[in-house]
Motif scaffolding. Structure first.
Motif, PDB file in Angstrom:
ATOM      1  N   ALA A   1       0.830  -0.928  -0.094  1.00 36.95           N
ATOM      2  CA  ALA A   1      -0.270  -0.105  -0.082  1.00 36.95           C
ATOM      3  C   ALA A   1       0.862   1.040   0.483  1.00 36.95           C
ATOM      4  O   ALA A   1       2.290   1.211   0.219  1.00 36.95           O
ATOM      5  N   PRO A   2       1.000   2.247  -0.261  1.00 39.42           N
ATOM      6  CA  PRO A   2       1.090   3.412  -0.571  1.00 39.42           C
ATOM      7  C   PRO A   2       1.645   4.646   0.876  1.00 39.42           C
ATOM      8  O   PRO A   2       0.842   3.997   2.020  1.00 39.42           O
ATOM      9  N   LEU A   3       2.901   4.688   0.670  1.00 38.96           N
ATOM     10  CA  LEU A   3       3.693   4.864   2.152  1.00 38.96           C
ATOM     11  C   LEU A   3       3.336   6.273   2.484  1.00 38.96           C
ATOM     12  O   LEU A   3       3.038   7.469   0.825  1.00 38.96           O
TER      13      LEU A   3
ATOM     14  N   TYR B   1       7.303  -8.085  -9.336  1.00 40.99           N
ATOM     15  CA  TYR B   1       8.333  -7.428  -7.960  1.00 40.99           C
ATOM     16  C   TYR B   1       9.205  -6.618  -8.742  1.00 40.99           C
ATOM     17  O   TYR B   1       9.572  -7.132  -9.358  1.00 40.99           O
ATOM     18  N   THR B   2       9.635  -5.673  -7.544  1.00 43.28           N
ATOM     19  CA  THR B   2      10.607  -4.663  -7.847  1.00 43.28           C
ATOM     20  C   THR B   2      11.249  -5.136  -6.212  1.00 43.28           C
ATOM     21  O   THR B   2      10.716  -4.229  -5.768  1.00 43.28           O
TER      22      THR B   2
ATOM     23  N   ARG C   1      12.496   8.848   3.233  1.00 45.60           N
ATOM     24  CA  ARG C   1      11.884   9.882   2.461  1.00 45.60           C
ATOM     25  C   ARG C   1      12.211   8.643   1.036  1.00 45.60           C
ATOM     26  O   ARG C   1      11.409   9.357  -0.110  1.00 45.60           O
ATOM     27  N   LEU C   2      13.427   8.586   1.022  1.00 41.71           N
ATOM     28  CA  LEU C   2      13.932   7.659  -0.454  1.00 41.71           C
ATOM     29  C   LEU C   2      12.673   6.839  -0.776  1.00 41.71           C
ATOM     30  O   LEU C   2      12.202   6.430  -1.572  1.00 41.71           O
ATOM     31  N   THR C   3      13.428   6.049   0.376  1.00 37.77           N
ATOM     32  CA  THR C   3      11.994   4.326   0.483  1.00 37.77           C
ATOM     33  C   THR C   3      10.785   4.767  -0.191  1.00 37.77           C
ATOM     34  O   THR C   3       9.907   3.762  -0.614  1.00 37.77           O
ATOM     35  N   ALA C   4      10.679   5.570   0.835  1.00 32.80           N
ATOM     36  CA  ALA C   4       8.532   6.162   0.512  1.00 32.80           C
ATOM     37  C   ALA C   4       8.435   6.393  -0.787  1.00 32.80           C
ATOM     38  O   ALA C   4       7.385   6.056  -1.400  1.00 32.80           O
ATOM     39  N   MET C   5       9.565   7.199  -1.131  1.00 31.89           N
ATOM     40  CA  MET C   5       9.179   7.777  -2.994  1.00 31.89           C
ATOM     41  C   MET C   5       9.502   6.826  -4.037  1.00 31.89           C
ATOM     42  O   MET C   5       8.690   6.565  -4.967  1.00 31.89           O
ATOM     43  N   LEU C   6      10.173   5.845  -3.936  1.00 34.02           N
ATOM     44  CA  LEU C   6      10.704   4.853  -4.402  1.00 34.02           C
ATOM     45  C   LEU C   6       9.099   3.870  -4.492  1.00 34.02           C
ATOM     46  O   LEU C   6       9.040   3.023  -5.745  1.00 34.02           O
ATOM     47  N   ALA C   7       8.934   3.294  -3.521  1.00 36.93           N
ATOM     48  CA  ALA C   7       8.065   2.589  -2.667  1.00 36.93           C
ATOM     49  C   ALA C   7       6.647   2.590  -3.693  1.00 36.93           C
ATOM     50  O   ALA C   7       5.889   2.007  -4.383  1.00 36.93           O
ATOM     51  N   ASN C   8       6.093   4.005  -3.604  1.00 37.78           N
ATOM     52  CA  ASN C   8       4.829   4.469  -4.616  1.00 37.78           C
ATOM     53  C   ASN C   8       4.930   4.521  -5.687  1.00 37.78           C
ATOM     54  O   ASN C   8       3.851   3.943  -5.955  1.00 37.78           O
ATOM     55  N   ASP C   9       6.307   5.162  -6.517  1.00 36.25           N
ATOM     56  CA  ASP C   9       6.472   4.932  -8.052  1.00 36.25           C
ATOM     57  C   ASP C   9       6.345   3.322  -8.628  1.00 36.25           C
ATOM     58  O   ASP C   9       6.044   3.619  -8.937  1.00 36.25           O
ATOM     59  N   THR C  10       7.094   2.709  -7.387  1.00 39.77           N
ATOM     60  CA  THR C  10       7.326   1.137  -7.802  1.00 39.77           C
ATOM     61  C   THR C  10       5.313   0.439  -8.021  1.00 39.77           C
ATOM     62  O   THR C  10       4.719  -0.062  -8.823  1.00 39.77           O
ATOM     63  N   LEU C  11       4.729   1.012  -7.026  1.00 41.04           N
ATOM     64  CA  LEU C  11       3.666   0.182  -7.093  1.00 41.04           C
ATOM     65  C   LEU C  11       2.677   1.258  -7.808  1.00 41.04           C
ATOM     66  O   LEU C  11       1.619  -0.038  -8.848  1.00 41.04           O
TER      67      LEU C  11
ATOM     68  N   ARG D   1       3.489   1.685 -10.657  1.00 43.48           N
ATOM     69  CA  ARG D   1       3.790   0.951 -12.162  1.00 43.48           C
ATOM     70  C   ARG D   1       3.434  -0.657 -12.211  1.00 43.48           C
ATOM     71  O   ARG D   1       3.287  -1.133 -12.921  1.00 43.48           O
ATOM     72  N   GLY D   2       2.375  -0.736 -10.876  1.00 46.85           N
ATOM     73  CA  GLY D   2       1.405  -1.906 -10.833  1.00 46.85           C
ATOM     74  C   GLY D   2       2.376  -3.152 -10.643  1.00 46.85           C
ATOM     75  O   GLY D   2       2.316  -4.589 -10.636  1.00 46.85           O
ATOM     76  N   ARG D   3       3.115  -2.889  -9.855  1.00 44.30           N
ATOM     77  CA  ARG D   3       4.782  -3.988  -9.446  1.00 44.30           C
ATOM     78  C   ARG D   3       4.514  -3.790  -7.669  1.00 44.30           C
ATOM     79  O   ARG D   3       4.490  -3.109  -7.576  1.00 44.30           O
ATOM     80  N   THR D   4       4.914  -4.498  -6.761  1.00 43.84           N
ATOM     81  CA  THR D   4       5.169  -4.997  -5.324  1.00 43.84           C
ATOM     82  C   THR D   4       6.211  -4.659  -4.989  1.00 43.84           C
ATOM     83  O   THR D   4       7.534  -5.348  -5.918  1.00 43.84           O
ATOM     84  N   PRO D   5       6.973  -3.690  -3.947  1.00 48.27           N
ATOM     85  CA  PRO D   5       7.973  -3.480  -3.553  1.00 48.27           C
ATOM     86  C   PRO D   5       9.027  -4.912  -2.353  1.00 48.27           C
ATOM     87  O   PRO D   5       7.586  -5.086  -2.380  1.00 48.27           O
ATOM     88  N   PHE D   6       9.751  -5.091  -3.006  1.00 45.15           N
ATOM     89  CA  PHE D   6      10.486  -5.810  -1.600  1.00 45.15           C
ATOM     90  C   PHE D   6      11.244  -5.046  -1.153  1.00 45.15           C
ATOM     91  O   PHE D   6      11.768  -4.345  -2.148  1.00 45.15           O
ATOM     92  N   LEU D   7      12.195  -5.791  -0.397  1.00 41.05           N
ATOM     93  CA  LEU D   7      13.352  -5.255  -0.071  1.00 41.05           C
ATOM     94  C   LEU D   7      13.826  -6.664   1.218  1.00 41.05           C
ATOM     95  O   LEU D   7      13.259  -7.337   1.410  1.00 41.05           O
TER      96      LEU D   7
END
Length: 225
Positions: A90-92, A155-156, A175-185, A187-193
Motif C-alpha cells: 500500500a502507498p506510504l 516485483y521490484t 523519504r527515498l524509500t517511500a518515494m520509490l515504493a510508491n512509484d513502484t506500486l 507502475r503495477g509492481r510490488t516493492p520488496f527488500l
C-alpha cells in the motif's frame, strides 16, 4: 502472500528482469561479476559440479539467496543468518525534505564512493545498470541513495538504501524509500527488500513506514575452492 518467485529471488530475477545480462548454464545462472556477486539455482538438487563449474572461477566466492545446492568436493558453502524479506502493498507517506534526483552515469563516482563507505559488500562497478537509482545531494555531496536491483514482472526490489554518516538522522532514507515504493506500486509492481536482522535500525524504519515481514530467507556464500 503467495509469491514463489520471491522464495528464489536471484534465480527468478536472472530468468526474467535480468535475463539479458545473465550468465546461464542449465539450471544455474549468475550475474557478471561487475554487476553483482550473486548466483541462483533452479532448485536445491542442481548438480553443482556440472552447473556451476563453468560459472564460478576457482577461488571465487558468490552469494545465494533462498535456495542453495548440496555441495560436493571442491566447493565450500557457508550459511549466514537468514535475512528478513519485506514487502510493501500500500502507498506510504512521503516525508518532506530536499529534492530527489535520478542518478545516472554522471553520478557513478559519487555512488561508488558512498557505497564503498557504507554498503561495501555487494555493490559493483555496474550495479547501477540493474535498475533505476535515485539520490539526495546536500552541500554539494551525495547524502543518500536508493536503487532497484532484483525483480520480475510483478516485483521490484529496493536496494542500496544508504545514507552518508554525516547526514544520518535527517529522514533521507525514509523519504527515498517511500518515494520509490510508491512509484513502484504506481507502475503495477510490488516493492520488496531484504535486510539483516542485525541491522535493527533499518528494519525498524521499514516496519514503521509500512513494509511488512514476508518471511526469513536463507542466505549463503559459496566458494569454488
Amino acid at each position: 502472500m503467495i509469491a514463489p518467485e520471491l522464495d528464489n529471488p536471484f534465480w527468478s530475477s536472472l530468468r526474467t528482469r535480468h535475463r539479458d545480462i545473465a550468465l546461464l548454464n542449465g539450471e544455474a545462472a549468475r550475474y557478471p561479476a561487475e554487476f553483482a556477486p550473486f548466483l541462483g539455482v533452479a532448485h536445491a538438487g542442481v548438480d553443482i559440479a556440472q552447473a556451476l563449474t563453468p560459472l564460478v572461477a576457482s577461488g571465487e566466492s558468490v552469494y545465494l539467496l533462498g535456495v542453495a545446492p548440496v555441495v560436493s568436493d571442491g566447493w565450500q558453502l557457508e550459511a549466514f543468518r537468514p535475512l528478513a524479506q519485506m514487502v510493501c502493498t500500500a502507498p506510504l507517506d512521503v516525508v518532506d525534505g530536499p529534492g530527489i534526483i535520478p542518478l545516472s552515469d554522471a553520478h557513478r563516482a559519487d555512488v561508488l564512493a558512498l557505497t564503498a563507505l557504507v554498503y561495501p559488500h555487494y555493490f559493483r562497478a555496474r550495479t547501477m545498470e540493474m535498475g533505476r537509482y535515485f539520490g539526495i545531494y546536500q552541500e554539494g555531496r551525495l547524502a543518500a541513495i536508493i536503487g532497484e536491483r532484483l525483480g520480475t514482472e510483478a516485483y521490484t526490489e529496493m536496494s542500496a538504501i544508504c545514507t552518508h554518516p554525516d547526514f544520518n538522522g535527517r529522514g533521507y532514507a525514509r523519504r527515498l524509500t517511500a518515494m520509490l515504493a510508491n512509484d513502484t506500486l504506481a507502475r503495477g509492481r510490488t516493492p520488496f527488500l531484504h535486510v539483516s536482522h542485525e541491522n535493527t535500525r533499518a528494519k525498524q524504519l521499514y516496519e514503521q513506514i509500512g513494509f511488512r515481514h514476508r518471511r526469513d530467507i536463507g542466505f549463503w556464500s559459496l566458494k569454488h575452492a
